[in-house]
Design a protein around this motif. Structure first.
Motif, PDB file in Angstrom:
ATOM      1  N   TRP A 316     -65.820  45.184  33.550  1.00 52.48           N
ATOM      2  CA  TRP A 316     -66.096  46.596  33.311  1.00 52.48           C
ATOM      3  C   TRP A 316     -67.118  46.682  32.179  1.00 52.48           C
ATOM      4  CZ3 TRP A 316     -63.405  50.957  35.429  1.00 52.48           C
ATOM      5  CH2 TRP A 316     -62.350  50.643  36.283  1.00 52.48           C
ATOM      6  N   PHE A 317     -68.009  47.667  32.250  1.00 50.32           N
ATOM      7  CA  PHE A 317     -68.898  47.931  31.123  1.00 50.32           C
ATOM      8  C   PHE A 317     -69.137  49.432  31.006  1.00 50.32           C
ATOM      9  CE2 PHE A 317     -71.558  47.045  34.762  1.00 50.32           C
ATOM     10  CZ  PHE A 317     -72.676  47.867  34.672  1.00 50.32           C
ATOM     11  N   ALA A 318     -69.509  49.859  29.788  1.00 46.66           N
ATOM     12  CA  ALA A 318     -69.611  51.295  29.525  1.00 46.66           C
ATOM     13  C   ALA A 318     -70.616  51.566  28.411  1.00 46.66           C
ATOM     14  CB  ALA A 318     -68.242  51.856  29.130  1.00 46.66           C
ATOM     15  N   ASN A 319     -71.186  52.754  28.427  1.00 47.00           N
ATOM     16  CA  ASN A 319     -71.983  53.289  27.325  1.00 47.00           C
ATOM     17  C   ASN A 319     -71.560  54.722  27.058  1.00 47.00           C
ATOM     18  OD1 ASN A 319     -73.666  51.392  26.171  1.00 47.00           O
ATOM     19  ND2 ASN A 319     -75.386  51.781  27.526  1.00 47.00           N
ATOM     20  N   VAL A 320     -71.578  55.109  25.791  1.00 49.81           N
ATOM     21  CA  VAL A 320     -71.230  56.462  25.380  1.00 49.81           C
ATOM     22  C   VAL A 320     -72.481  57.158  24.854  1.00 49.81           C
ATOM     23  CG1 VAL A 320     -69.814  57.869  23.821  1.00 49.81           C
ATOM     24  CG2 VAL A 320     -68.886  55.745  24.792  1.00 49.81           C
ATOM     25  N   GLU A 344     -68.309  50.192  41.094  1.00 52.79           N
ATOM     26  CA  GLU A 344     -67.678  51.512  41.064  1.00 52.79           C
ATOM     27  C   GLU A 344     -68.172  52.206  39.807  1.00 52.79           C
ATOM     28  OE1 GLU A 344     -63.486  50.856  41.072  1.00 52.79           O
ATOM     29  OE2 GLU A 344     -63.442  49.992  43.101  1.00 52.79           O
ATOM     30  N   LEU A 345     -68.699  53.421  39.954  1.00 55.90           N
ATOM     31  CA  LEU A 345     -69.257  54.180  38.834  1.00 55.90           C
ATOM     32  C   LEU A 345     -68.323  55.321  38.472  1.00 55.90           C
ATOM     33  CD1 LEU A 345     -71.671  54.933  36.931  1.00 55.90           C
ATOM     34  CD2 LEU A 345     -72.567  56.284  38.850  1.00 55.90           C
ATOM     35  N   TYR A 346     -68.010  55.428  37.179  1.00 58.46           N
ATOM     36  CA  TYR A 346     -67.068  56.440  36.695  1.00 58.46           C
ATOM     37  C   TYR A 346     -67.695  57.269  35.575  1.00 58.46           C
ATOM     38  CZ  TYR A 346     -63.424  53.604  39.000  1.00 58.46           C
ATOM     39  OH  TYR A 346     -62.662  52.912  39.901  1.00 58.46           O
ATOM     40  N   LEU A 347     -67.146  58.475  35.384  1.00 60.45           N
ATOM     41  CA  LEU A 347     -67.505  59.339  34.261  1.00 60.45           C
ATOM     42  C   LEU A 347     -66.258  59.656  33.450  1.00 60.45           C
ATOM     43  CD1 LEU A 347     -69.463  61.307  32.737  1.00 60.45           C
ATOM     44  CD2 LEU A 347     -68.730  63.066  34.386  1.00 60.45           C
ATOM     45  N   VAL A 348     -66.386  59.598  32.127  1.00 64.30           N
ATOM     46  CA  VAL A 348     -65.345  60.063  31.213  1.00 64.30           C
ATOM     47  C   VAL A 348     -65.958  61.170  30.363  1.00 64.30           C
ATOM     48  CG1 VAL A 348     -63.783  59.477  29.331  1.00 64.30           C
ATOM     49  CG2 VAL A 348     -64.236  57.811  31.152  1.00 64.30           C
ATOM     50  N   GLU A 349     -65.351  62.332  30.390  1.00 64.43           N
ATOM     51  CA  GLU A 349     -65.867  63.474  29.637  1.00 64.43           C
ATOM     52  C   GLU A 349     -65.143  63.587  28.297  1.00 64.43           C
ATOM     53  OE1 GLU A 349     -67.053  66.975  32.278  1.00 64.43           O
ATOM     54  OE2 GLU A 349     -65.509  65.997  33.507  1.00 64.43           O
ATOM     55  N   LEU A 363     -67.191  58.420  40.547  1.00 64.96           N
ATOM     56  CA  LEU A 363     -68.350  59.164  41.022  1.00 64.96           C
ATOM     57  C   LEU A 363     -68.943  58.573  42.296  1.00 64.96           C
ATOM     58  CD1 LEU A 363     -70.257  59.748  37.650  1.00 64.96           C
ATOM     59  CD2 LEU A 363     -68.558  61.227  38.762  1.00 64.96           C
ATOM     60  N   LYS A 364     -68.999  57.235  42.353  1.00 64.23           N
ATOM     61  CA  LYS A 364     -69.628  56.604  43.507  1.00 64.23           C
ATOM     62  C   LYS A 364     -69.317  55.114  43.507  1.00 64.23           C
ATOM     63  CE  LYS A 364     -73.727  57.586  46.226  1.00 64.23           C
ATOM     64  NZ  LYS A 364     -75.043  58.280  46.206  1.00 64.23           N
ATOM     65  N   SER A 365     -69.381  54.501  44.676  1.00 65.24           N
ATOM     66  CA  SER A 365     -69.211  53.060  44.799  1.00 65.24           C
ATOM     67  C   SER A 365     -70.169  52.542  45.857  1.00 65.24           C
ATOM     68  CB  SER A 365     -67.760  52.705  45.156  1.00 65.24           C
ATOM     69  OG  SER A 365     -67.418  53.263  46.419  1.00 65.24           O
ATOM     70  N   GLY A 366     -70.446  51.249  45.819  1.00 69.16           N
ATOM     71  CA  GLY A 366     -71.370  50.685  46.789  1.00 69.16           C
ATOM     72  C   GLY A 366     -71.628  49.226  46.524  1.00 69.16           C
ATOM     73  N   THR A 367     -72.610  48.671  47.245  1.00 70.30           N
ATOM     74  CA  THR A 367     -72.972  47.263  47.134  1.00 70.30           C
ATOM     75  C   THR A 367     -74.486  47.123  47.171  1.00 70.30           C
ATOM     76  OG1 THR A 367     -70.941  46.578  48.264  1.00 70.30           O
ATOM     77  CG2 THR A 367     -72.717  44.962  48.146  1.00 70.30           C
ATOM     78  N   LEU A 392     -70.275  56.716  30.604  1.00 67.66           N
ATOM     79  CA  LEU A 392     -70.404  56.140  31.935  1.00 67.66           C
ATOM     80  C   LEU A 392     -69.722  54.787  31.939  1.00 67.66           C
ATOM     81  CD1 LEU A 392     -74.087  56.910  33.022  1.00 67.66           C
ATOM     82  CD2 LEU A 392     -71.990  57.972  33.873  1.00 67.66           C
ATOM     83  N   LEU A 393     -68.898  54.541  32.939  1.00 66.90           N
ATOM     84  CA  LEU A 393     -68.192  53.278  33.103  1.00 66.90           C
ATOM     85  C   LEU A 393     -68.559  52.687  34.452  1.00 66.90           C
ATOM     86  CD1 LEU A 393     -66.421  54.852  30.944  1.00 66.90           C
ATOM     87  CD2 LEU A 393     -64.449  53.652  31.913  1.00 66.90           C
ATOM     88  N   VAL A 394     -68.707  51.379  34.499  1.00 62.78           N
ATOM     89  CA  VAL A 394     -68.965  50.685  35.758  1.00 62.78           C
ATOM     90  C   VAL A 394     -68.022  49.492  35.867  1.00 62.78           C
ATOM     91  CG1 VAL A 394     -70.637  49.408  37.159  1.00 62.78           C
ATOM     92  CG2 VAL A 394     -71.399  51.376  35.791  1.00 62.78           C
ATOM     93  N   LYS A 395     -67.372  49.378  37.003  1.00 60.76           N
ATOM     94  CA  LYS A 395     -66.640  48.163  37.345  1.00 60.76           C
ATOM     95  C   LYS A 395     -67.531  47.390  38.306  1.00 60.76           C
ATOM     96  CE  LYS A 395     -62.397  46.360  39.425  1.00 60.76           C
ATOM     97  NZ  LYS A 395     -61.143  46.702  40.163  1.00 60.76           N
ATOM     98  N   ILE A 396     -67.843  46.160  37.959  1.00 58.01           N
ATOM     99  CA  ILE A 396     -68.825  45.405  38.726  1.00 58.01           C
ATOM    100  C   ILE A 396     -68.277  44.050  39.130  1.00 58.01           C
ATOM    101  CG2 ILE A 396     -69.985  44.216  36.817  1.00 58.01           C
ATOM    102  CD1 ILE A 396     -72.662  45.102  38.134  1.00 58.01           C
TER     103      ILE A 396
END
Length: 455
Positions: A316-320, A344-349, A363-367, A392-396
């Motif tokens: 997982w990685f993220a930026n604020v 997998e792309l995520y949003l944390v408010e 928010l979205k997932s794909g390859t 923004l968070l991404v599980k990769i």
């Protein structure tokens, strides 16, 4: 370093003269402490942009690939340039490939001077450059600018120039087969690649180049040191037209950066059997107008310089960041450091610390089939509150790559200007316990946000 492997990237990198990047790693035990870090000064936006997430379709184009094709014969030949005595073949190849990608609908001659002299790196111009430098420059909206604004060869690049297009996707075709390279050329005009080529290897006595037929073939395994363009191919190009006779007929139709005096007005043929041709390659697959997005948020001016993760191919990685006035989140941009990368792309408010990262929204997932830089366009824009933080968070997951998160490092020889101050990037093995990369590892996470503003 507790719990994280770090490795400098080497695949697909070409430096004029020598390969300056080496693989390194470090490992320790995972720190299980949850970081409840506050973000008093989340990073503000640095410029403007847009994006779109789309799987590469040029690998499955309908129809039969012809035995001969040249972009130059379809109105897509870029301006032939001469690098002179500078080590700027990489910048000339990149800007020419961008030019070809827009042709024949639009011709913009892009400035190689700006790419070579006005990037975020601290690499002397005659030490050359690499694919990662080009990707960082373009994906970060540092350029490209027009040649008319920054002409080549004067050793000067003015401040304050703005990009004339936004490059939102770049795919690396390292290891692609010949058919994949051909399809990419057909769709995007040119493929940027590297080989072993010097002024000495084209001299008659060297035995690699036939100047009468503009045909080059080097069977020796040498470190790639020169960037060129593939504009087409000819399967029936006779092997007997080369100075040395390879085992097979056929050649790529290429464009060099040594002016029109070389080859046939800058064009020459490289044998399919050449030891280096098309082994590493890059193509610009999404170029958009500069009004595609209004703002870009980023912490990684130098982009993908290394990898971090937990030695198992998943992370997982993220930026604020902190939102400006009247913005809607429209897209995110990040790197795939290997083939068949799923995300997998995520949003944390409004996060106040990493404990709030559990309140994430998918928010979205794909390859992504190929490695490179990608922009993931959201299905609908999400309003952001003025002055409020968002993460923004991404599980990769990247098969075959132990550490799949692209990062830049503070203190790298070629990135002396990189700073980690006031930035909030994180990685996690499980999406629960998070390490603050700037504080713990001296690295910035490569994860951008693109927004649009209300009229």
């Amino acid at each position: 370093m507790c719990g994280v492997w770090c490795a400098a990237v080497v695949g697909g990198i070409v430096y004029m003269g020598n390969d300056r990047i080496t693989e390194t790693s470090a490992v320790g035990e995972k720190d299980s402490i949850v970081l409840n870090v506050l973000f008093p000064e989340a990073v503000l936006p640095s410029s403007v942009s847009e994006t779109d997430e789309l799987l590469p379709d040029f690998f499955n184009l309908p129809g039969v690939i012809p035995s001969r094709y040249s972009s130059a014969e379809h109105g897509r030949k870029p301006t032939v340039k001469s690098q002179g005595s500078y080590g700027t073949c990489w910048a000339l190849a990149a800007t020419s490939a961008l030019e070809s990608a827009l042709l024949p609908e639009e011709r913009i001659v892009f400035s190689a001077d700006h790419l070579a002299l006005h990037n975020a790196f601290t690499v002397p111009v005659n030490d050359g450059g690499d694919a990662r430098m080009t990707m960082a420059y373009l994906s970060g909206w540092q350029g490209p600018v027009a040649e008319t604004e920054d002409p080549y060869g004067d050793g000067y690049s003015p401040d304050g120039l703005s990009p004339v297009v936004h490059v939102q996707e770049i795919q690396l075709l390292d290891g692609a087969d010949r058919q994949e390279i051909k399809r990419a050329v057909q769709k995007y005009g040119a493929v940027q690649t590297s080989l072993y080529l010097t002024r000495e290897t084209v001299l008659p006595d060297a035995g690699y180049y036939n100047e009468w037929t503009a045909a080059y073939y080097n069977p020796q395994e040498e470190t790639q040191n020169h960037e060129i363009l593939i504009l087409g191919w000819d399967d029936s190009f006779s092997r007997f037209l080369f100075a040395q006779v390879p085992d097979v007929d056929g050649a790529f139709i290429c464009q060099n950066s040594w002016g029109e005096e070389f080859g046939d007005q800058g064009i020459f043929y490289v044998s399919y059997a050449d030891a280096a041709i098309a082994g590493t390659a890059m193509v610009y697959t999404k170029i958009e107008p500069t009004d595609n997005y209004d703002r870009i948020y980023q912490t990684d001016d130098c982009g993908w310089r290394g990898r971090q993760g937990y030695d198992d191919g998943e992370c997982w990685f993220a930026n604020v960041y902190r939102a400006g006035d009247g913005e809607q989140l429209a897209a995110a941009g990040f790197y795939a450091v290997g083939e068949h990368t799923s995300y997998e792309l995520y949003l944390v408010e409004a996060p106040s610390g990493t404990a709030d990262f559990s309140n994430r929204r998918l928010l979205k997932s794909g390859t992504f089939l190929r490695s490179g830089y990608y922009t993931v366009e959201l299905s609908e824009e999400i309003p952001l509150k003025n002055g409020e933080q968002f993460a923004l968070l991404v599980k990769i997951s990247t098969p075959g790559v132990k550490n799949p998160v692209a990062v830049e490092y503070r203190g790298d020889t070629d990135t002396k200007n990189v700073t980690t101050d006031g930035k909030y990037g994180f990685i996690s093995h499980d999406g629960v316990d998070w390490d603050h990369t700037e504080k713990k590892y001296g690295s910035n996470v490569c994860l951008k946000a693109y927004t649009r503003t209300s009229e």
